[in-house]
Write a protein that holds these residues in place. Sequence first.
Motif, short mmCIF file in Angstrom:
data_model
loop_
_atom_site.label_atom_id
_atom_site.label_comp_id
_atom_site.label_asym_id
_atom_site.label_seq_id
_atom_site.Cartn_x
_atom_site.Cartn_y
_atom_site.Cartn_z
N ASN A 196 -25.77 35.13 -5.25
CA ASN A 196 -25.64 33.91 -4.24
C ASN A 196 -24.97 32.80 -5.23
N ALA A 197 -25.68 32.53 -6.57
CA ALA A 197 -25.52 31.36 -7.37
C ALA A 197 -24.01 31.43 -7.98
N ALA A 198 -23.62 32.61 -8.21
CA ALA A 198 -22.12 32.75 -8.54
C ALA A 198 -21.11 32.56 -7.30
N LEU B 136 -28.26 17.55 -9.51
CA LEU B 136 -27.21 16.72 -8.82
C LEU B 136 -27.12 15.52 -9.51
N GLU B 137 -27.81 15.02 -10.39
CA GLU B 137 -27.70 13.58 -11.28
C GLU B 137 -26.74 14.20 -12.31
N ALA B 138 -26.86 15.49 -12.87
CA ALA B 138 -25.77 16.22 -14.06
C ALA B 138 -24.37 16.35 -13.53
N ASN B 139 -24.32 16.71 -12.10
CA ASN B 139 -22.93 16.82 -11.59
C ASN B 139 -22.36 15.80 -10.88
N LEU B 140 -23.32 14.98 -10.37
CA LEU B 140 -22.53 13.52 -9.81
C LEU B 140 -23.59 12.48 -10.47
N PRO B 141 -23.04 11.97 -11.62
CA PRO B 141 -23.76 10.71 -12.23
C PRO B 141 -23.74 9.74 -11.22
N GLY B 142 -24.87 8.97 -11.34
CA GLY B 142 -25.13 7.72 -10.58
C GLY B 142 -25.38 7.97 -8.95
N LEU B 143 -25.59 9.33 -8.48
CA LEU B 143 -25.94 9.62 -7.19
C LEU B 143 -27.06 8.78 -6.66
N SER B 144 -28.16 8.72 -7.22
CA SER B 144 -29.41 8.26 -6.76
C SER B 144 -29.27 6.38 -6.46
N ASP B 145 -28.07 6.04 -7.15
CA ASP B 145 -27.82 4.65 -7.02
C ASP B 145 -26.77 4.09 -6.09
N ALA B 146 -26.04 5.30 -5.33
CA ALA B 146 -25.02 5.12 -4.53
C ALA B 146 -25.56 4.79 -3.34
N GLN C 45 -14.55 15.80 -3.49
CA GLN C 45 -14.93 15.58 -4.82
C GLN C 45 -16.56 15.69 -5.02
N ILE C 46 -17.18 15.01 -4.11
CA ILE C 46 -18.77 14.97 -3.93
C ILE C 46 -19.00 16.47 -3.68
N ALA C 47 -18.57 17.05 -2.55
CA ALA C 47 -19.02 18.37 -2.11
C ALA C 47 -18.89 19.32 -3.58
N GLU C 48 -17.98 19.26 -4.30
CA GLU C 48 -17.84 20.26 -5.28
C GLU C 48 -19.03 20.05 -6.39
N GLY C 49 -19.21 18.82 -6.61
CA GLY C 49 -20.39 18.45 -7.59
C GLY C 49 -21.63 18.84 -6.82
N PHE C 50 -21.86 18.70 -5.77
CA PHE C 50 -22.86 18.98 -4.86
C PHE C 50 -23.15 20.61 -4.84
N ALA C 51 -22.03 21.34 -4.59
CA ALA C 51 -22.15 22.46 -4.62
C ALA C 51 -22.56 23.31 -5.94
N ALA C 52 -22.20 22.64 -7.05
CA ALA C 52 -22.30 23.05 -8.36
C ALA C 52 -23.83 23.11 -8.83
N GLY C 53 -24.23 21.66 -8.34
CA GLY C 53 -25.84 21.51 -8.54
C GLY C 53 -26.47 22.55 -7.92
N MET C 54 -26.41 22.61 -6.63
CA MET C 54 -27.22 23.85 -5.84
C MET C 54 -27.06 24.98 -6.34
#
Length: 471
Positions: free
Chosen positions: A332-334, A406-416, A429-438
């Motif tokens: 699944n992760a792959a 999520l923070e590693a793949n989307l820096p600054g997310l918590s401050d958005a 572009q956000i969806a790709e980083g979000f998917a990578a984090g999950m």
Amino acid sequence: MLLVDTTIVSVANPAIKAALDPDTNNLDNVVWVTSAYLLAYAVPLLITGRLGDRFGPKNIYLIGLAVFTLASLWCGLSTTLDGLIAARAAQGLGAAFMTPQTMAVITRTFPPQRRGAAMGLWGATAGVATLVGPLLGGVLVDAFGWEAIFFINIPVGIVGFVLAWMLVPKLDTHPHRFDLVGVVLSALALFLIVFGLQEGEAYDWGTIVGPISVWGLIIAGVIVLVLFIVQQAMTKTEPLVPLELFRDRNFSGANAAIAVVGFAVTGMSLPFMFFLQLARGLSPTQAALLMIPMAVLSGALAPAAGKLLDRIDPRWILIPGLLCVAGGQLWNAALMNMDTPTWMFLLPSAVLGIGNAGMWGPLATTATRNLPMRQAGAGAGIYNTTRTIGSVVGSAAIAAFMQSRLEANLPGLSDAPAGLGGGSGMPQQIAEGFAAGMAQAMLLPACVLCIALIAALFLGRARADEAQPAH
């Protein structure tokens, strides 16, 4: 009903976040809807198992079912996230009264040579729940909103109460004293550890308030847990956890394995459902449909695995089952990216179903095969406590790990300034980083399953003459 409720909530988490916590990018808050339930579920399990021995498993089961059903009504009527979390804690308390009684009734009703088949059927309910829960939850959330997943428990609870009153046998009771000091110590230890893990990322793993830090809470929880174990060893009358049960290697090994399994299963569902619904834009129903192979294969194969367990070494079933679950999670992760065709997720789902069939029932059978009848409730309580502790820690750990990824793949997310969107509302572009984090978060439960594999290696087949006769 308990298993369906857990899987329903995993599907509904994104909808609950959108309704009750829409303005933050922190996933920790909504994960407390699961963690509060599991924490309230885990803490009383040790004593509720003893209550079943003392007052009869049927009576305690009916009390728990009534509490759970009323708490479901409270959940559905909640209008704030804090209110829902409190209601879920009440639900967990009701579940804690019910769960040990089911295993205790099977242990005390079926002789050892038939208990594998009985536990296989008991384990098959997990497969049915993984099908009914997500599908029913997806349909209800899409059609009526997240509240409906709790309201559906009310008629089920009423019918279940009537049927249990009529059909569940009354069994002999055994006198027990209750270790209240042990209850307090175990509850405090669990709360400190889980709260520290759950809120660690939110506080940057630093200070919470004044001199209290995240790591301070976790370390304090571990110290209290050690004190609890020492106190149990020194209690000569009626300890909350009869440590002599752990002299049986099957009981000890199965408890270690089920704690890890609880961690892995809880840790798997959260990032997977957030990925499917937020990054890929699937509806709850569409996301749930991807779990059909897992549910069908698990439910169909679990009874056969249980019957087979009565005749062979449990390791021949458990080790392949655990390998399938770990392999399915890694698969699944792959696949968790924006380019994978949706139907491809059906393949690891099938592998997970095969693995689940060789995991739940066989572990329960192995744990309870040699339990003395007067300690059936205590043993069932310990087993379910370790499973639920694993789920609690898994829920807390995966929440922290998801947020860090999520923070590693989307820096600054918590401050958005805006909360996470879902589906087509999430920019590519956000969806790709979000998917990578999950996807990266999914690696944690898969790797942790290695501990369960090691524990399974130490299990052995019990001889029929070693087991206590059923009363």
